[in-house]
Design a protein around this motif. Structure first.
Motif, PDB file in Angstrom:
ATOM      1  N   ARG A   1       0.828  -1.212   0.000  1.00 33.81           N
ATOM      2  CA  ARG A   1       0.000   0.000   0.000  1.00 33.81           C
ATOM      3  C   ARG A   1       0.855   1.252   0.000  1.00 33.81           C
ATOM      4  NH1 ARG A   1      -2.301   3.226   4.240  1.00 33.81           N
ATOM      5  NH2 ARG A   1      -1.611   1.743   5.834  1.00 33.81           N
ATOM      6  N   HIS A   2       1.878   1.271   0.861  1.00 35.41           N
ATOM      7  CA  HIS A   2       2.688   2.476   0.965  1.00 35.41           C
ATOM      8  C   HIS A   2       3.636   2.640  -0.222  1.00 35.41           C
ATOM      9  CE1 HIS A   2       1.510   2.403   5.343  1.00 35.41           C
ATOM     10  NE2 HIS A   2       1.245   3.641   4.978  1.00 35.41           N
ATOM     11  N   GLN A   3       4.038   1.545  -0.854  1.00 32.27           N
ATOM     12  CA  GLN A   3       4.809   1.671  -2.098  1.00 32.27           C
ATOM     13  C   GLN A   3       4.051   2.514  -3.117  1.00 32.27           C
ATOM     14  OE1 GLN A   3       6.079  -1.980  -3.889  1.00 32.27           O
ATOM     15  NE2 GLN A   3       7.201  -2.676  -2.081  1.00 32.27           N
ATOM     16  N   HIS A   4       2.809   2.145  -3.342  1.00 33.70           N
ATOM     17  CA  HIS A   4       2.025   2.848  -4.359  1.00 33.70           C
ATOM     18  C   HIS A   4       1.608   4.239  -3.881  1.00 33.70           C
ATOM     19  CE1 HIS A   4       1.805  -0.397  -7.306  1.00 33.70           C
ATOM     20  NE2 HIS A   4       1.707  -1.225  -6.282  1.00 33.70           N
ATOM     21  N   GLN A   5       1.371   4.385  -2.604  1.00 39.72           N
ATOM     22  CA  GLN A   5       1.032   5.707  -2.086  1.00 39.72           C
ATOM     23  C   GLN A   5       2.197   6.679  -2.288  1.00 39.72           C
ATOM     24  OE1 GLN A   5       0.510   5.888   2.144  1.00 39.72           O
ATOM     25  NE2 GLN A   5      -0.036   8.046   2.148  1.00 39.72           N
ATOM     26  N   ILE A   6       3.403   6.260  -1.913  1.00 44.62           N
ATOM     27  CA  ILE A   6       4.570   7.143  -2.003  1.00 44.62           C
ATOM     28  C   ILE A   6       4.951   7.410  -3.451  1.00 44.62           C
ATOM     29  CG2 ILE A   6       7.026   7.322  -1.510  1.00 44.62           C
ATOM     30  CD1 ILE A   6       5.195   7.845   0.891  1.00 44.62           C
ATOM     31  N   LEU A   7       4.985   6.375  -4.275  1.00 47.61           N
ATOM     32  CA  LEU A   7       5.357   6.584  -5.670  1.00 47.61           C
ATOM     33  C   LEU A   7       4.297   7.407  -6.401  1.00 47.61           C
ATOM     34  CD1 LEU A   7       6.923   3.150  -6.669  1.00 47.61           C
ATOM     35  CD2 LEU A   7       8.050   5.221  -5.855  1.00 47.61           C
TER      36      LEU A   7
END
Length: 254
Positions: free
Chosen positions: A172-178
Motif C-alpha cells: 500500500r505504501h509503495q504505491h502511495q509514495i510513488l
C-alpha cells in the motif's frame, strides 16, 4: 529547471560503470533508473547529487556546472534520499522532518510557524500524522523510510533524487509514495529521478527510464520505448516475460 548530463562517464577502479552518455531532464519529468545489482545506479545518483566527484564529463543544472553552485543553494534546487540513513543523534519525527527546512534558513535562524505547518503537512502526506513526538528509534523500517521521504518533501527542491524510495515499504505504501512523487511532476512541475528495482513500478510511475547495463552501456528515453521484455531481459541477464494487462505493462521473470 533543467538538468543536463554531458558525456558523463563513471569509473569504479578499472571497471567502467557508465560509458559516455548524454541526458537532458526537463521540469515535470519522472525518471526511473534500472539495472542489476552493482551496475552503478547509486553511484550515478550520488554523482548527480554532487557527492561523488570521480567522473568525466559535465553535470549542468540550469546552465551552471554543479561544482560551481554553493551547497546551500544546491540543496534548495535538488534533494537526495539516501538508500539507507543512520542517525547519530536520533530525535523526534517532527525534529527530523524540520531538518529538511535547513537550506531555507539563515544561520542561527529558528524554524517559523510556516515551517512547522509544512513539516506536519508532509508527515500527513506519508501517512505519519500523529507521529510528531515519536522517537526515531521507535519507528519500524517502513515508518522510518516514509519519515525520510517526508523530510525530503519538506525541503521542497525542484529536483528530487531518490535511491530506492520503495525500500522497506509495504504494498500500500509503495504505491502511495510513488503516486505522491508522480503527482509532484504532473501537478507541481517538479522533476523526479529514482532508483527502482521493480520494473513494474517503473513502468507504472515513470515516464522516462535510464537503463544501466553491466557492460557500461546506457540507454535512456521514454518508458514506452525502453520498457520491453526484450530490453529488460538483456538488462537483468534473465528472461523477462510480458503479461497482457488492460491497466499497465506487467513484467514477470520467465
Amino acid at each position: 529547471m533543467k538538468l543536463q548530463l554531458e558525456q558523463l562517464q563513471l569509473q569504479r577502479g578499472q571497471r567502467t560503470l557508465c560509458k559516455p552518455f548524454d541526458l537532458s531532464l526537463e521540469d515535470g519529468q519522472c525518471w526511473g533508473i534500472l539495472g542489476s545489482n552493482g551496475s552503478g545506479k547509486t553511484t550515478l545518483l550520488h554523482t548527480v547529487a554532487g557527492l561523488h566527484h570521480d567522473y568525466r564529463g559535465r553535470i549542468v543544472l540550469d546552465d551552471t556546472a554543479i561544482e560551481q553552485i554553493p551547497r546551500k543553494q544546491f540543496a534548495r534546487q535538488a534533494g537526495l534520499l539516501l538508500q539507507t540513513n543512520e542517525e547519530a543523534f536520533p530525535g523526534t519525527a517532527l525534529e527530523t522532518v524540520l531538518t529538511g527546512r535547513h537550506p531555507h534558513l539563515k544561520a542561527w535562524q529558528w524554524e517559523s510557524e510556516e515551517d512547522l505547518a509544512l513539516a506536519r503537512e508532509t508527515l500527513q502526506q506519508v501517512d505519519l500524522a500523529g507521529f510528531e513526538q515519536r522517537n526515531l528509534l521507535t519507528l519500524s523500517g517502513g515508518e522510518r523510510r516514509r519519515l525520510y521521504i517526508a523530510t525530503l518533501l519538506a525541503q521542497q527542491p525542484q529536483l528530487y533524487l531518490l535511491d530506492e524510495p520503495a525500500n522497506h515499504l509495504d504494498l500500500r505504501h509503495q504505491h502511495q509514495i510513488l503516486g505522491l512523487l508522480q503527482q509532484l511532476c504532473t501537478t507541481r512541475n517538479k522533476s523526479v529521478v529514482m532508483v527502482l528495482h521493480d520494473p513494474n513500478l517503473a513502468a507504472r510511475y515513470c515516464d522516462h527510464v535510464l537503463l544501466l547495463h553491466e557492460d557500461g552501456n546506457v540507454e535512456s528515453g521514454p518508458s514506452e520505448a525502453l520498457m520491453t521484455p526484450e530490453k529488460l531481459s538483456v538488462l537483468y541477464g534473465y528472461p523477462i516475460l510480458h503479461v497482457a494487462s488492460d491497466a499497465q505493462p506487467l513484467f514477470i521473470a520467465g
